[in-house]
Design a protein around this motif. Structure first.
Motif, short mmCIF file in Angstrom:
data_model
loop_
_atom_site.label_atom_id
_atom_site.label_comp_id
_atom_site.label_asym_id
_atom_site.label_seq_id
_atom_site.Cartn_x
_atom_site.Cartn_y
_atom_site.Cartn_z
N PHE A 38 -50.65 -29.44 31.71
CA PHE A 38 -49.42 -29.06 32.39
C PHE A 38 -49.19 -29.93 33.62
O PHE A 38 -50.12 -30.22 34.38
N THR A 39 -47.94 -30.33 33.83
CA THR A 39 -47.62 -31.22 34.95
C THR A 39 -46.93 -30.49 36.10
O THR A 39 -46.69 -31.08 37.14
N GLY A 40 -46.61 -29.21 35.91
CA GLY A 40 -45.96 -28.44 36.96
C GLY A 40 -46.59 -27.09 37.14
O GLY A 40 -47.27 -26.57 36.26
N MET A 41 -46.37 -26.51 38.32
CA MET A 41 -46.85 -25.16 38.61
C MET A 41 -45.80 -24.47 39.47
O MET A 41 -45.29 -25.05 40.43
N GLU A 42 -45.45 -23.22 39.11
CA GLU A 42 -44.56 -22.46 39.96
C GLU A 42 -45.33 -21.92 41.17
O GLU A 42 -46.55 -21.78 41.13
N LYS A 43 -44.59 -21.61 42.22
CA LYS A 43 -45.22 -21.19 43.46
C LYS A 43 -45.82 -19.79 43.33
O LYS A 43 -45.22 -18.90 42.73
N GLY A 44 -47.00 -19.61 43.90
CA GLY A 44 -47.66 -18.31 43.93
C GLY A 44 -48.11 -17.98 45.34
O GLY A 44 -47.91 -18.77 46.27
N ARG A 45 -48.77 -16.85 45.48
CA ARG A 45 -49.08 -16.34 46.82
C ARG A 45 -50.11 -17.17 47.57
O ARG A 45 -50.23 -17.03 48.78
N ARG A 46 -50.87 -18.02 46.89
CA ARG A 46 -51.85 -18.83 47.60
C ARG A 46 -51.32 -20.22 47.96
O ARG A 46 -52.06 -21.04 48.49
N PHE A 47 -50.05 -20.46 47.69
CA PHE A 47 -49.44 -21.73 48.08
C PHE A 47 -49.06 -21.70 49.56
O PHE A 47 -48.56 -20.68 50.04
N PRO A 48 -49.24 -22.79 50.27
CA PRO A 48 -48.76 -22.85 51.65
C PRO A 48 -47.24 -22.91 51.71
O PRO A 48 -46.59 -23.35 50.75
N ASP A 49 -46.67 -22.46 52.80
CA ASP A 49 -45.21 -22.50 52.98
C ASP A 49 -44.75 -23.71 53.78
O ASP A 49 -43.55 -23.88 53.98
N ASP A 50 -45.68 -24.53 54.20
CA ASP A 50 -45.37 -25.74 54.96
C ASP A 50 -45.44 -26.94 54.01
O ASP A 50 -46.50 -27.21 53.44
N PRO A 51 -44.33 -27.66 53.82
CA PRO A 51 -44.37 -28.80 52.89
C PRO A 51 -45.37 -29.87 53.29
O PRO A 51 -45.92 -30.55 52.42
N ALA A 52 -45.64 -30.00 54.59
CA ALA A 52 -46.61 -30.99 55.04
C ALA A 52 -48.01 -30.64 54.57
O ALA A 52 -48.87 -31.52 54.43
N VAL A 53 -48.25 -29.35 54.32
CA VAL A 53 -49.54 -28.91 53.79
C VAL A 53 -49.52 -28.91 52.27
O VAL A 53 -50.50 -29.29 51.62
N MET A 54 -48.40 -28.49 51.69
CA MET A 54 -48.32 -28.37 50.24
C MET A 54 -48.33 -29.71 49.53
O MET A 54 -49.00 -29.88 48.51
N LEU A 55 -47.58 -30.67 50.04
CA LEU A 55 -47.42 -31.93 49.32
C LEU A 55 -48.75 -32.65 49.07
O LEU A 55 -48.98 -33.13 47.95
N PRO A 56 -49.66 -32.75 50.06
CA PRO A 56 -50.94 -33.41 49.77
C PRO A 56 -51.75 -32.68 48.70
O PRO A 56 -52.46 -33.31 47.91
N ILE A 57 -51.65 -31.35 48.65
CA ILE A 57 -52.37 -30.57 47.63
C ILE A 57 -51.79 -30.88 46.25
O ILE A 57 -52.54 -31.10 45.28
N LEU A 58 -50.46 -30.90 46.15
CA LEU A 58 -49.82 -31.22 44.87
C LEU A 58 -50.15 -32.65 44.45
O LEU A 58 -50.44 -32.91 43.27
#
Length: 305
Positions: A38-58
């Motif tokens: 799978f190349t995508g994931m929908e957002k869940g409760r353990r995702f950060p809400d700050d794109p600066a934090v989320m983008l490096p994880i993705l």
């Protein structure tokens, strides 16, 4: 035709049935789904809400954010309250280049109430449905103007559950509110998935490929058992492990030229149904039927460059 395959983290972490959650990190959840293809994931409760934090994880997981649930309350509350609630999510989803926000109506819904049986689901009068559909259209148009389209999720135990309710909602709403077609929820509600695609394909912009276990659903006592009871009993699963004919469903989407995300959203007990194994089963089945329908399934995850 091109298509992308994503997953929902509800296979790992269930927000309403916390006992049906696998104690894995966001990074491990993404790793497992990506290893299954799978190349995508929908957002869940353990995702950060700050794109600066989320983008490096993705980026590290080679996965894109392919959507995420917004708990809307427009059946009872006004537009301004929902605009205030969704505004930060719009900015986040724009920053990470997500395709849409999934609008799920929680007003009056019993989907998270295990003590309330399915038979007591909320119902709207004809006039209420007309007003609700018009309000959703206005809200969808506003969200699109902010740069992020919505996708309306019909859902068990909510005000738009049955095929008839979906038809009414679609008849009284406009193009400003696109549709998320969820095969599992519609089949659970007794609807005809292929007929719904025929009727509403022009407004479908997102697809959940949730499968059902027909024996579990047919065995429910809807006067006593709730939506969450059904989930706990194993009503849902991934394509290839359930009762729906996804070869026919995917072919019908192909017939209408749908291109976009097909997202596996299958909440069940992760101990009895390990998420990695379920992801592998679901991906293999979807790849099989999508190839047969003429789709090219994209393999690129996080955008390069």
């Amino acid at each position: 035709m091109k298509a992308k395959l994503g997953m929902s983290p509800i296979a790992w972490w269930n927000d309403d049935l916390v006992e049906f959650s696998d104690d894995v990190s966001l990074e491990e959840c993404l790793r497992q789904s990506r290893s299954a293809g799978f190349t995508g994931m929908e957002k869940g409760r353990r995702f950060p809400d700050d794109p600066a934090v989320m983008l490096p994880i993705l980026r590290a997981a080679d996965v894109t954010l392919c959507g995420g649930w917004f708990s809307g309350t427009l059946v009872d509350e006004d537009l301004s309250a929902n605009k205030d609630h969704i505004a930060p999510m719009i900015e986040l989803f724009k920053a990470v280049d997500a395709p849409c926000i999934v609008y799920g109506e929680v007003g009056r819904s019993i989907q998270g109430r295990r003590e309330i049986p399915l038979a007591q689901k909320p119902k709207l009068s004809d006039d209420e449905m007309k007003a609700y559909a018009r309000k959703l259209t206005t809200f969808g148009e506003w969200c699109a103007e902010q740069g992020m389209p919505l996708s309306y999720h019909h859902h068990m135990a909510a005000v738009v559950e049955t095929e008839a309710e979906l038809d009414a909602f679609m008849a009284h709403s406009g193009e400003g509110i696109p549709l998320l077609l969820d095969a599992g929820h519609l089949a659970f509600a007794g609807g005809d998935v292929l007929r719904a695609i025929d009727n509403h394909h022009a407004r479908i912009n997102h697809v959940h490929v949730k499968d059902i276990r027909r024996a579990v659903i047919d065995g429910l006592d809807r006067s006593k058992q709730s939506f969450l009871d059904a989930v706990a009993l194993g009503a849902f699963t991934v394509p290839g492990d359930g009762s729906l004919d996804f070869a026919a469903i995917v072919q019908r989407f192909a017939d209408y030229g749908y291109e976009g995300w097909f997202v596996v959203e299958a909440e069940q007990d992760p101990k009895a149904n390990p998420p990695l194994r379920m992801a592998q089963v679901g991906h293999a089945e979807l790849l099989r039927v999508m190839t047969a329908a003429g789709y090219t399934v994209q393999t690129q995850g996080f955008p390069q460059g």
